[in-house]
Design an enzyme around this catalytic site. Structure first.
Site, PDB file in Angstrom:
ATOM      1  N   THR A  82       4.898 -51.017  50.631  1.00  7.82           N
ATOM      2  CA  THR A  82       6.400 -50.601  51.182  1.00  7.82           C
ATOM      3  C   THR A  82       7.291 -51.794  50.240  1.00  7.82           C
ATOM      4  OG1 THR A  82       7.945 -50.915  53.208  1.00  7.82           O
ATOM      5  CG2 THR A  82       6.372 -52.890  52.737  1.00  7.82           C
ATOM      6  N   CYS A 195       4.565 -46.514  52.705  1.00  8.06           N
ATOM      7  CA  CYS A 195       3.387 -46.638  53.679  1.00  8.06           C
ATOM      8  C   CYS A 195       2.219 -45.748  53.441  1.00  8.06           C
ATOM      9  CB  CYS A 195       3.981 -46.596  55.062  1.00  8.06           C
ATOM     10  SG  CYS A 195       5.328 -47.641  55.574  1.00  8.06           S
TER      11      CYS A 195
END
Length: 236
Positions: A82, A195
Protein backbone atom coordinates in the site's frame (compact mmCIF):
# COMPACT_ATOMS: atom_id res chain seq x y z
CA UNK A 1 -15.59 -13.36 22.45
CA UNK A 2 -12.73 -13.48 24.91
CA UNK A 3 -13.40 -13.00 28.59
CA UNK A 4 -12.73 -9.32 29.22
CA UNK A 5 -10.52 -8.33 32.12
CA UNK A 6 -12.74 -6.44 34.55
CA UNK A 7 -10.32 -3.66 35.43
CA UNK A 8 -10.98 0.08 35.51
CA UNK A 9 -8.92 0.86 32.43
CA UNK A 10 -9.55 4.28 30.84
CA UNK A 11 -10.29 4.75 27.13
CA UNK A 12 -7.18 4.63 24.91
CA UNK A 13 -4.85 7.59 25.18
CA UNK A 14 -4.67 9.67 21.99
CA UNK A 15 -1.24 10.74 20.75
CA UNK A 16 -0.84 12.97 17.71
CA UNK A 17 2.72 12.57 16.42
CA UNK A 18 2.26 14.73 13.31
CA UNK A 19 4.29 13.84 10.21
CA UNK A 20 6.88 11.18 10.99
CA UNK A 21 8.79 8.68 8.82
CA UNK A 22 7.15 5.28 8.52
CA UNK A 23 10.16 3.28 9.72
CA UNK A 24 10.49 5.40 12.84
CA UNK A 25 6.83 4.83 13.70
CA UNK A 26 7.03 1.12 12.90
CA UNK A 27 10.02 0.66 15.21
CA UNK A 28 8.31 2.64 17.99
CA UNK A 29 5.07 0.64 17.72
CA UNK A 30 6.92 -2.64 17.86
CA UNK A 31 9.01 -1.51 20.85
CA UNK A 32 5.90 -0.25 22.68
CA UNK A 33 4.11 -3.57 22.10
CA UNK A 34 7.07 -5.71 23.14
CA UNK A 35 7.55 -3.71 26.34
CA UNK A 36 3.93 -3.41 27.43
CA UNK A 37 2.52 -5.38 30.35
CA UNK A 38 -0.99 -6.26 31.51
CA UNK A 39 -1.44 -2.81 33.08
CA UNK A 40 -0.08 -0.75 30.18
CA UNK A 41 -2.80 1.65 28.97
CA UNK A 42 -3.94 1.31 25.35
CA UNK A 43 -3.01 4.13 22.97
CA UNK A 44 -4.06 5.46 19.58
CA UNK A 45 -1.28 7.01 17.52
CA UNK A 46 -2.36 9.58 14.93
CA UNK A 47 0.29 10.15 12.25
CA UNK A 48 0.93 11.30 8.72
CA UNK A 49 3.78 9.75 6.75
CA UNK A 50 6.04 11.19 4.05
CA UNK A 51 5.57 9.29 0.75
CA UNK A 52 6.33 5.59 1.22
CA UNK A 53 5.22 2.20 -0.08
CA UNK A 54 4.97 -0.53 2.54
CA UNK A 55 4.89 -4.26 1.94
CA UNK A 56 2.97 -6.56 4.25
CA UNK A 57 4.05 -10.06 5.19
CA UNK A 58 2.22 -11.46 2.13
CA UNK A 59 3.63 -8.76 -0.17
CA UNK A 60 4.84 -9.82 -3.60
CA UNK A 61 7.46 -7.76 -5.46
CA UNK A 62 5.48 -7.92 -8.71
CA UNK A 63 2.73 -5.79 -7.15
CA UNK A 64 5.15 -2.84 -7.11
CA UNK A 65 4.91 -1.76 -10.74
CA UNK A 66 7.44 1.06 -10.51
CA UNK A 67 8.22 2.77 -7.23
CA UNK A 68 10.31 5.53 -8.80
CA UNK A 69 11.63 7.92 -6.17
CA UNK A 70 9.37 6.60 -3.41
CA UNK A 71 10.99 4.10 -1.00
CA UNK A 72 9.56 0.61 -0.53
CA UNK A 73 9.79 -0.62 3.07
CA UNK A 74 9.07 -4.06 4.47
CA UNK A 75 6.61 -4.29 7.33
CA UNK A 76 5.27 -7.08 9.51
CA UNK A 77 1.61 -6.15 9.15
CA UNK A 78 -0.81 -8.34 7.27
CA UNK A 79 -1.64 -7.85 3.60
CA UNK A 80 0.26 -6.67 0.55
CA UNK A 81 1.58 -3.36 -0.73
CA UNK A 82 0.00 0.00 0.00
CA UNK A 83 0.96 3.67 -0.13
CA UNK A 84 1.11 6.29 2.61
CA UNK A 85 1.55 9.99 2.00
CA UNK A 86 0.53 13.54 2.94
CA UNK A 87 -3.20 14.16 3.08
CA UNK A 88 -3.90 10.66 4.38
CA UNK A 89 -5.15 10.03 7.92
CA UNK A 90 -3.35 7.14 9.63
CA UNK A 91 -4.35 5.81 13.06
CA UNK A 92 -2.48 3.01 14.80
CA UNK A 93 -4.49 1.47 17.67
CA UNK A 94 -2.19 -0.16 20.24
CA UNK A 95 -4.83 -2.26 21.95
CA UNK A 96 -4.83 -5.28 24.28
CA UNK A 97 -7.50 -7.59 22.82
CA UNK A 98 -7.79 -9.57 26.05
CA UNK A 99 -8.73 -6.40 27.90
CA UNK A 100 -11.21 -5.52 25.17
CA UNK A 101 -12.63 -9.04 25.18
CA UNK A 102 -12.58 -9.73 21.41
CA UNK A 103 -10.74 -11.88 18.89
CA UNK A 104 -8.95 -10.59 15.79
CA UNK A 105 -11.91 -10.98 13.41
CA UNK A 106 -14.12 -8.87 15.66
CA UNK A 107 -11.33 -6.32 16.06
CA UNK A 108 -11.05 -5.90 12.28
CA UNK A 109 -14.85 -5.57 12.02
CA UNK A 110 -14.75 -2.76 14.59
CA UNK A 111 -11.96 -0.94 12.75
CA UNK A 112 -14.01 -1.06 9.56
CA UNK A 113 -17.16 0.06 11.39
CA UNK A 114 -15.32 3.12 12.73
CA UNK A 115 -14.23 4.08 9.19
CA UNK A 116 -17.74 3.59 7.79
CA UNK A 117 -19.22 5.77 10.54
CA UNK A 118 -16.59 8.45 9.95
CA UNK A 119 -17.42 8.56 6.24
CA UNK A 120 -21.12 8.85 7.08
CA UNK A 121 -20.39 12.16 8.83
CA UNK A 122 -19.43 13.50 5.39
CA UNK A 123 -22.38 11.90 3.59
CA UNK A 124 -20.26 9.15 2.00
CA UNK A 125 -21.52 5.57 2.01
CA UNK A 126 -18.62 3.22 2.64
CA UNK A 127 -18.92 -0.54 2.65
CA UNK A 128 -16.98 -3.77 2.94
CA UNK A 129 -16.06 -6.23 0.18
CA UNK A 130 -15.94 -9.86 1.27
CA UNK A 131 -12.39 -11.20 1.45
CA UNK A 132 -10.79 -7.80 0.74
CA UNK A 133 -10.22 -5.87 3.99
CA UNK A 134 -10.69 -2.12 3.80
CA UNK A 135 -13.53 0.22 2.94
CA UNK A 136 -14.85 0.95 -0.55
CA UNK A 137 -17.22 3.38 -2.26
CA UNK A 138 -19.41 3.18 -5.34
CA UNK A 139 -17.66 5.55 -7.75
CA UNK A 140 -20.84 6.26 -9.72
CA UNK A 141 -22.69 7.49 -6.62
CA UNK A 142 -20.65 7.44 -3.40
CA UNK A 143 -23.34 9.33 -1.47
CA UNK A 144 -26.34 7.08 -2.09
CA UNK A 145 -25.33 3.71 -3.53
CA UNK A 146 -23.58 0.67 -2.15
CA UNK A 147 -22.43 -2.17 -4.41
CA UNK A 148 -22.92 -1.35 -8.12
CA UNK A 149 -26.00 -3.02 -9.57
CA UNK A 150 -25.86 -5.62 -12.34
CA UNK A 151 -23.15 -8.05 -13.41
CA UNK A 152 -19.50 -7.06 -12.99
CA UNK A 153 -16.67 -8.49 -15.04
CA UNK A 154 -14.20 -7.75 -12.26
CA UNK A 155 -14.71 -7.98 -8.52
CA UNK A 156 -13.85 -4.30 -8.08
CA UNK A 157 -15.52 -2.89 -11.21
CA UNK A 158 -17.20 0.40 -10.32
CA UNK A 159 -15.55 0.54 -6.90
CA UNK A 160 -12.91 2.75 -5.36
CA UNK A 161 -10.94 1.98 -2.21
CA UNK A 162 -10.87 4.84 0.25
CA UNK A 163 -9.43 3.17 3.36
CA UNK A 164 -6.92 0.37 3.93
CA UNK A 165 -6.34 -1.90 6.91
CA UNK A 166 -3.24 -3.77 7.98
CA UNK A 167 -2.63 -5.12 11.46
CA UNK A 168 -0.17 -7.10 13.53
CA UNK A 169 -1.12 -8.97 16.70
CA UNK A 170 1.61 -9.97 19.16
CA UNK A 171 0.72 -11.62 22.48
CA UNK A 172 -2.90 -10.50 21.98
CA UNK A 173 -1.81 -6.86 21.51
CA UNK A 174 -2.34 -4.98 18.24
CA UNK A 175 -0.30 -2.49 16.27
CA UNK A 176 -0.36 -1.01 12.77
CA UNK A 177 -3.95 -0.07 11.87
CA UNK A 178 -5.98 1.93 9.38
CA UNK A 179 -5.39 4.63 6.77
CA UNK A 180 -8.14 6.84 5.34
CA UNK A 181 -7.55 8.92 2.21
CA UNK A 182 -8.64 12.54 2.65
CA UNK A 183 -6.89 14.91 0.23
CA UNK A 184 -3.88 13.23 -1.37
CA UNK A 185 -1.81 13.06 -4.48
CA UNK A 186 -3.22 9.73 -5.67
CA UNK A 187 -0.71 9.22 -8.49
CA UNK A 188 1.57 6.91 -6.44
CA UNK A 189 -1.24 4.38 -6.12
CA UNK A 190 -0.93 3.86 -9.88
CA UNK A 191 2.63 2.63 -9.33
CA UNK A 192 1.37 -0.42 -7.42
CA UNK A 193 -1.42 -2.96 -7.43
CA UNK A 194 -3.09 -1.60 -4.29
CA UNK A 195 -3.31 -4.35 -1.66
CA UNK A 196 -2.36 -6.81 -4.41
CA UNK A 197 -5.35 -6.14 -6.70
CA UNK A 198 -4.46 -5.15 -10.25
CA UNK A 199 -6.64 -2.34 -11.56
CA UNK A 200 -8.14 -1.44 -8.20
CA UNK A 201 -8.86 2.28 -8.20
CA UNK A 202 -7.99 4.29 -5.09
CA UNK A 203 -9.90 7.44 -4.18
CA UNK A 204 -9.95 10.07 -1.46
CA UNK A 205 -12.62 12.35 -0.04
CA UNK A 206 -11.41 15.24 -2.20
CA UNK A 207 -11.91 13.17 -5.38
CA UNK A 208 -15.48 12.53 -4.25
CA UNK A 209 -16.08 16.27 -3.86
CA UNK A 210 -15.82 16.35 -0.07
CA UNK A 211 -13.75 19.16 1.38
CA UNK A 212 -12.33 18.23 4.75
CA UNK A 213 -9.13 18.82 6.66
CA UNK A 214 -7.16 15.69 7.58
CA UNK A 215 -7.04 16.83 11.22
CA UNK A 216 -10.84 17.02 11.31
CA UNK A 217 -11.21 13.56 9.77
CA UNK A 218 -8.59 12.10 12.11
CA UNK A 219 -10.40 13.47 15.16
CA UNK A 220 -13.69 11.97 14.01
CA UNK A 221 -12.09 8.61 13.24
CA UNK A 222 -10.41 8.48 16.64
CA UNK A 223 -13.72 9.35 18.30
CA UNK A 224 -15.40 6.39 16.60
CA UNK A 225 -12.46 4.09 17.32
CA UNK A 226 -12.65 4.99 21.00
CA UNK A 227 -16.31 4.02 21.00
CA UNK A 228 -15.52 0.63 19.49
CA UNK A 229 -12.19 -0.14 21.16
CA UNK A 230 -12.44 1.19 24.71
CA UNK A 231 -12.29 -1.52 27.42
CA UNK A 232 -15.65 -2.42 28.99
CA UNK A 233 -16.43 -0.85 32.34
CA UNK A 234 -15.51 -2.91 35.37
CA UNK A 235 -18.19 -4.85 37.16
CA UNK A 236 -19.74 -3.16 40.22
Amino acid sequence: MLTATLAPFPPPLLRDWGRVPYQQTFDAMRAFTEARGPDTPDEFWQVEHPPVFTQGVAGKPEHVLGAGDIPVLQSNRGGQVTYHGPGQVVVYPLVDLRRLGVFVKEYVFRLEAAVIQTLERFGVLGFRVSGAPGIYVNLADPFNAALPAGPRLHEFAGLGKIAALGIKVSQHCTYHGVSLNVAMDLEPFRRINPCGYAGLQTVDLATLGVRAEPAEVSALLCERLRQHLSPPASAP
